[in-house]
Each structure stands twice: as C-alpha cells, then as structure tokens.
Write an enzyme that holds these catalytic residues in place. Structure first.
Site, short mmCIF file in Angstrom:
data_model
loop_
_atom_site.label_atom_id
_atom_site.label_comp_id
_atom_site.label_asym_id
_atom_site.label_seq_id
_atom_site.Cartn_x
_atom_site.Cartn_y
_atom_site.Cartn_z
N ILE A 126 34.87 36.31 43.11
CA ILE A 126 34.60 35.09 43.87
C ILE A 126 34.34 35.48 45.33
CG2 ILE A 126 35.52 32.87 44.63
CD1 ILE A 126 37.29 32.86 42.16
N GLU A 149 40.95 37.76 42.46
CA GLU A 149 39.82 36.86 42.22
C GLU A 149 38.72 37.53 41.41
OE1 GLU A 149 39.17 38.55 46.43
OE2 GLU A 149 40.84 38.00 45.12
#
Length: 361
Positions: free
Chosen positions: A225, A267
């Site tokens: 991300i 992430e």
C-alpha cells in the site's frame, strides 16, 4: 488479553449457560415423570418432593435468563443433592438416585485449576461416601415394592446416561470448536482474516509441487500500500487498520477460487497464482491495482483514497520460492521508484519493465 480472545471466551461461557438452561428443563421434565410414578408406587412424600424440585428448576432457569448464574447453580446443587439424599434414604441405594451426584464431576473438573476444583470435588466425594454409609446402615426408610424399585432404578440409569452423554457431547463439541479456532488463528492474520505468511508458504510448497508435476506456470504478485505510514500518522491507526481490512476485501474479490492472497507483513500482501503465466499475472495485478484506485475507503463520512504498487513474477524451472519472492520484491521496489501506483514485472532479463512498458531502474 486480545478482543478476539475475550470474544471466544464469552461465546464459550454463553454456550455453557445455554446448556445449563436446557439441563434444567430436562431435569424438570424428569421430576414431572417421577411425580406420577411415586404416586403410583405409593410414596407420596417423594411424589410431592418432585413438585418442589420442578419449582427449584423453574426458578434456576429464570435466574439463568436474568444472568444470576451463581444463585442458579446454588439452586441446582441444592435440588440434586437434596433429591439424591432423600430419594436414596427413603427407598434405598438400589433405586439409583445416587447416580445424579456423579453428574457434577464433569462440571466441577472444567471449572478451573486443581486448587479451585479440589474443595467441591472432595465435598462431593465425601457426600457420596456418607450417603452410601447412611443408606447401608439405615436401609430404606419407606421401601417400595420390588417391581417399582427395579423400574425406578432402570429409569435413573437411563436419565444418568442421557445427561452424561449430553454434557460429554457438549464438551466434545466445545473442544472441537476451540481447536478449529486455534488452527484458524495459526493460519490467518487476526486483523484482515487473510492467510498469514506461514500458511501461504505451506500452500506454496504444494502449488510448486503441482506446477512441476503438471508442467503449469505458477506466478506471484507482491503488493504494498502506497504511503501507508502517512495514512497511519495523519488519520490514526484505526483508519490504518480499516484500510488494511478494506484492501484485503478488494484483493479477495479479485481472486479466482484457485488463487491465494496472504498478508505478508505490515502493509505488504502476496498473491499466489496457480496456472498463471507471466502475462496473465501482469493483467491480474493490473486489475488489483485498478480495484483499489476505484474504491476508496469510507471512514467517518470521509473517503480515504489509496493506491498500491505491485511486483509480479513467474517461477522459473528449479527456482526456489525465496528466490521468486526476492525477484517480485525487486519488481515492487521498481514500481515504488518509478512513482508508485503501478505494476512492474520481473523477467529473466536484467531489465525490469513497468506496466507502461518503460524501463525502471
């Protein structure tokens, strides 16, 4: 203690008290049968004792509904012990009322560690021995005829087996559910519900063996991300967690039944794509990227947009999983270096090209 642990413990407690409510209803039904039986057998004292028992079980059931569990348990103990003692002394040990005392053993043993179970278990043991001694010394105070005695003994054995089987089944299913949750906890990420790194590696071993056996391609897509730290720092970790859950759902929606996605760490996420060649893996990754761009997270009436960068690779013959992931990671790094929000694929050639076909360094 985690919220998940609290939730599991609460669920187990709720199931236990629901089982206890069902036992009170069954026991009250047994006492209703006993009321008619002892009137027929010519023992009105025991008949009306069962009416009192029905009242106690009804009160215990209502207290369980009101969550007055300690008081309810006290009433149940009072009824069972009192009924067993009076029934045994009144018509004799052979009637089988003593069996009901034994049904407390499983409940006592699962109630805690040894210091907690020692006193009630010892008390139950001494009560059982004392009742046997008193019954042997005094004999039946109001004996019933032999036919009635045999019938009540058989009925008590039947009820004991029924109650013991029901409670044993309950604890068996509880253990099975707990084992299932432990396995799920070992395999899955607690926040997103996706597989964790260890489980994906285990699945990858099987998929790699299948790909070698069937001579089919196997591809990987590593996802990160973009600017996730800024989301955490600017909007708070709660929104960051919501974003992880949000993109995880989008990732799952993009997968085929044979695909696997796992939270690789932080992430980062990793897709395992069986029977998928390099071109198909690239197009899949591009579909994932567009899905995230097109569906921002709605948090407290505010849309929080994010993008993802991806690196894809296809396992080469004889290549290890670690080597393939390392190449996917290099491709992901190239996506980040080239401006993020893009897919880069790693090939056998030294040059890595992004999804626009440009060379990225």
């Amino acid at each position: 203690m985690s919220l998940a642990t609290d939730a599991r413990r609460t669920t187990a407690h709720a199931a236990f008290w629901m089982m206890t409510r069902r036992v009170t209803i069954l026991a009250a039904g047994v006492d209703i049968v006993f009321f008619g039986f002892f009137l027929w057998a010519g023992s009105p004292l025991l008949a009306w004792l069962n009416v009192l028992s029905v009242g106690l079980y009804a009160a215990a059931n209502r207290l369980l509904v009101w969550r007055r569990n300690r008081v309810a348990l006290a009433l149940i103990w009072l009824e069972v012990v009192g009924h067993a003692v009076i029934g045994t002394l009144w018509v004799g040990w052979e009637a089988g009322f003593n069996y009901y005392l034994l049904m407390f053993i499983p409940a006592i043993m699962v109630s805690g560690d040894w210091p907690r179970v020692g006193v009630p278990l010892g008390t139950l043991f001494l009560t059982y021995l004392g009742l046997h001694a008193a019954s042997s010394e005094l004999g039946p105070l109001a004996p019933i005829d032999n036919t009635a005695l045999v019938l009540v003994n058989v009925f008590n054995i039947f009820i004991f087996f029924t109650m013991a089987s029901y409670t044993a089944r309950f604890y068996y299913l509880l253990v099975r559910r707990t084992e299932g949750r432990l396995r799920e906890h070992a395999m899955c990420d607690a926040l997103t519900g996706l597989f964790n790194r260890r489980q994906l590696i285990a699945l990858a071993d099987g998929e790699m063996a299948r790909a070698r056996r069937d001579d089919t391609p196997l591809s990987l897509a590593l996802v990160d991300i973009d600017h996730f730290k800024q989301i955490n720092d600017g909007l708070g970790h709660d929104v960051g967690d919501q974003m992880l859950v949000h993109v995880s759902a989008l990732f799952l929606a993009c997968c085929r039944a044979s695909d696997t996605v796992a939270r690789w760490g932080g992430e980062e996420f990793l897709f395992l794509l069986p029977n998928t060649d390099a071109d198909a893996a690239f197009h899949f990754a591009e579909r994932v990227r567009r899905a995230v761009v097109g569906q921002p997270l709605t948090s407290e009436h505010t849309d929080v947009a994010c993008t993802v960068s991806l690196g894809v690779t296809t396992l080469a013959p004889g290549e290890t999983l670690d080597d393939a992931i390392a190449r996917a990671d290099q491709a992901l790094y190239a996506s980040k270096s080239a401006g993020r929000d893009r897919v880069t694929r790693a090939g056998a050639a030294p040059a890595i090209t992004d999804w626009d076909g440009r060379t990225a360094c």
